[in-house]
Design a protein around this motif. Sequence first.
Motif, PDB file in Angstrom:
ATOM      1  N   TYR A  54       0.762  -1.244   0.000  1.00  0.00           N
ATOM      2  CA  TYR A  54       0.000   0.000   0.000  1.00  0.00           C
ATOM      3  C   TYR A  54       0.799   1.304   0.000  1.00  0.00           C
ATOM      4  O   TYR A  54       0.234   2.345  -0.343  1.00  0.00           O
ATOM      5  CB  TYR A  54      -0.962   0.004   1.191  1.00  0.00           C
ATOM      6  CG  TYR A  54      -2.097  -0.961   1.014  1.00  0.00           C
ATOM      7  CD1 TYR A  54      -3.029  -0.786  -0.011  1.00  0.00           C
ATOM      8  CD2 TYR A  54      -2.245  -2.076   1.832  1.00  0.00           C
ATOM      9  CE1 TYR A  54      -4.066  -1.678  -0.202  1.00  0.00           C
ATOM     10  CE2 TYR A  54      -3.281  -2.977   1.657  1.00  0.00           C
ATOM     11  CZ  TYR A  54      -4.185  -2.774   0.632  1.00  0.00           C
ATOM     12  OH  TYR A  54      -5.206  -3.664   0.434  1.00  0.00           O
ATOM     13  N   LEU A  58      -0.244   4.835  -2.067  1.00  0.00           N
ATOM     14  CA  LEU A  58      -0.523   5.985  -1.203  1.00  0.00           C
ATOM     15  C   LEU A  58       0.404   7.162  -1.505  1.00  0.00           C
ATOM     16  O   LEU A  58       0.371   8.172  -0.820  1.00  0.00           O
ATOM     17  CB  LEU A  58      -0.379   5.591   0.267  1.00  0.00           C
ATOM     18  CG  LEU A  58      -1.546   4.790   0.860  1.00  0.00           C
ATOM     19  CD1 LEU A  58      -1.170   4.230   2.222  1.00  0.00           C
ATOM     20  CD2 LEU A  58      -2.795   5.650   0.958  1.00  0.00           C
ATOM     21  N   TRP A  70      -8.790  -1.836  -0.668  1.00  0.00           N
ATOM     22  CA  TRP A  70      -8.274  -0.501  -0.972  1.00  0.00           C
ATOM     23  C   TRP A  70      -9.227   0.584  -0.480  1.00  0.00           C
ATOM     24  O   TRP A  70      -8.794   1.610   0.043  1.00  0.00           O
ATOM     25  CB  TRP A  70      -8.028  -0.371  -2.468  1.00  0.00           C
ATOM     26  CG  TRP A  70      -7.647   1.008  -2.906  1.00  0.00           C
ATOM     27  CD1 TRP A  70      -8.353   1.831  -3.735  1.00  0.00           C
ATOM     28  CD2 TRP A  70      -6.474   1.747  -2.531  1.00  0.00           C
ATOM     29  NE1 TRP A  70      -7.701   3.025  -3.898  1.00  0.00           N
ATOM     30  CE2 TRP A  70      -6.541   3.001  -3.175  1.00  0.00           C
ATOM     31  CE3 TRP A  70      -5.385   1.464  -1.714  1.00  0.00           C
ATOM     32  CZ2 TRP A  70      -5.558   3.970  -3.026  1.00  0.00           C
ATOM     33  CZ3 TRP A  70      -4.393   2.434  -1.567  1.00  0.00           C
ATOM     34  CH2 TRP A  70      -4.485   3.669  -2.215  1.00  0.00           C
ATOM     35  N   GLU A  71     -10.504   0.367  -0.617  1.00  0.00           N
ATOM     36  CA  GLU A  71     -11.468   1.344  -0.121  1.00  0.00           C
ATOM     37  C   GLU A  71     -11.344   1.493   1.393  1.00  0.00           C
ATOM     38  O   GLU A  71     -11.455   2.609   1.927  1.00  0.00           O
ATOM     39  CB  GLU A  71     -12.885   0.909  -0.496  1.00  0.00           C
ATOM     40  CG  GLU A  71     -13.187   0.984  -1.997  1.00  0.00           C
ATOM     41  CD  GLU A  71     -12.974   2.383  -2.548  1.00  0.00           C
ATOM     42  OE1 GLU A  71     -13.361   3.356  -1.866  1.00  0.00           O
ATOM     43  OE2 GLU A  71     -12.418   2.500  -3.658  1.00  0.00           O
ATOM     44  N   ARG A  79      -8.247   3.623   2.137  1.00  0.00           N
ATOM     45  CA  ARG A  79      -8.524   5.051   1.928  1.00  0.00           C
ATOM     46  C   ARG A  79      -9.248   5.656   3.138  1.00  0.00           C
ATOM     47  O   ARG A  79      -8.954   6.775   3.556  1.00  0.00           O
ATOM     48  CB  ARG A  79      -9.358   5.247   0.662  1.00  0.00           C
ATOM     49  CG  ARG A  79      -8.607   4.939  -0.632  1.00  0.00           C
ATOM     50  CD  ARG A  79      -9.539   4.990  -1.832  1.00  0.00           C
ATOM     51  NE  ARG A  79     -10.080   6.319  -2.037  1.00  0.00           N
ATOM     52  CZ  ARG A  79      -9.522   7.238  -2.822  1.00  0.00           C
ATOM     53  NH1 ARG A  79      -8.412   6.962  -3.476  1.00  0.00           N
ATOM     54  NH2 ARG A  79     -10.068   8.417  -2.963  1.00  0.00           N
ATOM     55  N   PRO A  98      -3.755   9.162  -0.680  1.00  0.00           N
ATOM     56  CA  PRO A  98      -3.920   8.028  -1.593  1.00  0.00           C
ATOM     57  C   PRO A  98      -4.216   8.468  -3.010  1.00  0.00           C
ATOM     58  O   PRO A  98      -4.901   9.466  -3.243  1.00  0.00           O
ATOM     59  CB  PRO A  98      -5.118   7.271  -0.999  1.00  0.00           C
ATOM     60  CG  PRO A  98      -5.856   8.288  -0.193  1.00  0.00           C
ATOM     61  CD  PRO A  98      -4.826   9.243   0.316  1.00  0.00           C
ATOM     62  N   SER A 137      -4.211   5.817  -6.347  1.00  0.00           N
ATOM     63  CA  SER A 137      -4.967   4.689  -6.903  1.00  0.00           C
ATOM     64  C   SER A 137      -4.242   3.406  -6.565  1.00  0.00           C
ATOM     65  O   SER A 137      -3.028   3.422  -6.350  1.00  0.00           O
ATOM     66  CB  SER A 137      -5.090   4.842  -8.424  1.00  0.00           C
ATOM     67  OG  SER A 137      -3.793   4.850  -8.999  1.00  0.00           O
TER      68      SER A 137
END
Length: 277
Positions: free
Chosen positions: A29, A33, A262-263, A266, A274, A276
Motif C-alpha cells: 500500500y 498511497l 483498498w477502499e 482510503r 492516496p 490509486s
Amino acid sequence: MAAERAVLDDIDARPGSTASLLRTLIGVYLRPLGGWISTADLVALAGALGIPSAQARTGVTRLKQKGLLLAERSESIGYRLDPDAVGMLERGDRRIFEMREMTDADDWCLVSFSIPESERRIRHQLRRRLQWIGAGIVSPALWICPGHLQDEVLEILDGLDARAWATLFRASAPVPPGSLVEAAAQWWDLEALRAEHLAFQDSLTALPAEPFAAYVRLIDSWRVLPYTDPGLPPSMLPADWPGRRSFDEFARLSAELAEPAWEQVRALTPRSAPSSP
C-alpha cells in the motif's frame, strides 16, 4: 556490500508475525498511497490487522532501522518508502501476483560456482539466496532454476561480489539417471514445499471478515511460496501436487478482496494522500 542491506527481501520474517505483516502492508500500500504515510495512519492500518499500537510503533521503528522506511515529516510525522526498496518491491509484485509455471519447453539456468574457502561467508550467502529464489541443488556447487530467473541470479551474484566465481549456463530438459520426478525430489525439498502449500490452503479458512485484514493476511501467507516454489513443469511433479490449487485460490481471493480492501485503506488513512491502487 549491497547484498547485505536489509532492504532486500526479508527471507527470515515469519508470515503472520508483526514484522512480516508490516512489511506486507508497506509493500502493498505505500506506493499507491504516494510513497508516504503518516505515523498515525500507519498505526491505524496496523491496528486493523490486530497489531497493538505500541507493538506496531516498535515494528515500524525496526523497519526504519533496516532501511525499508525513511522518517519524513510532511504536515505530520510520517514515513517515506526508501527509494532503494522500490526495485525489491516491484520484483516481489511479479513473483506474488504473476507466479510462473514452467512447461517442458522452457529453458533452465544452471549455476556453477567455485568460491575460495577464504570467502566461505559469501558462499553461504549465495547458497541461501539461491535457495530463497527457488533454485534446486544438483550438487553443492551446481544449482538449477527456471531460465526466467537468470537475471535474478545475476543480481544475487553481483550483489555478493561473487560474479567472478560463477558461470551460468542455459540448458534444455535435464537428463538424469532416473525419472524427472525422481530428480526433482532430489534437487528440491518437495515434501517441505508440499507442507507449505497445504499450510497456505489451511490458512484460507481463518481469513478475517474485514476485506483489508483478509487481503493483507492472504498476501502475507502466500508471499513466500512464489519464491521457494520454482513452478516446476507438471512432468517433474507428483500427480497430486497441491501447487496449482494454491495458485488458483490465491488468484481468486486476491481478485475478490483487492478493491474493497483498498477502499478500507482510503478510509483509514485521512492524513496521507492516496492516489490509486
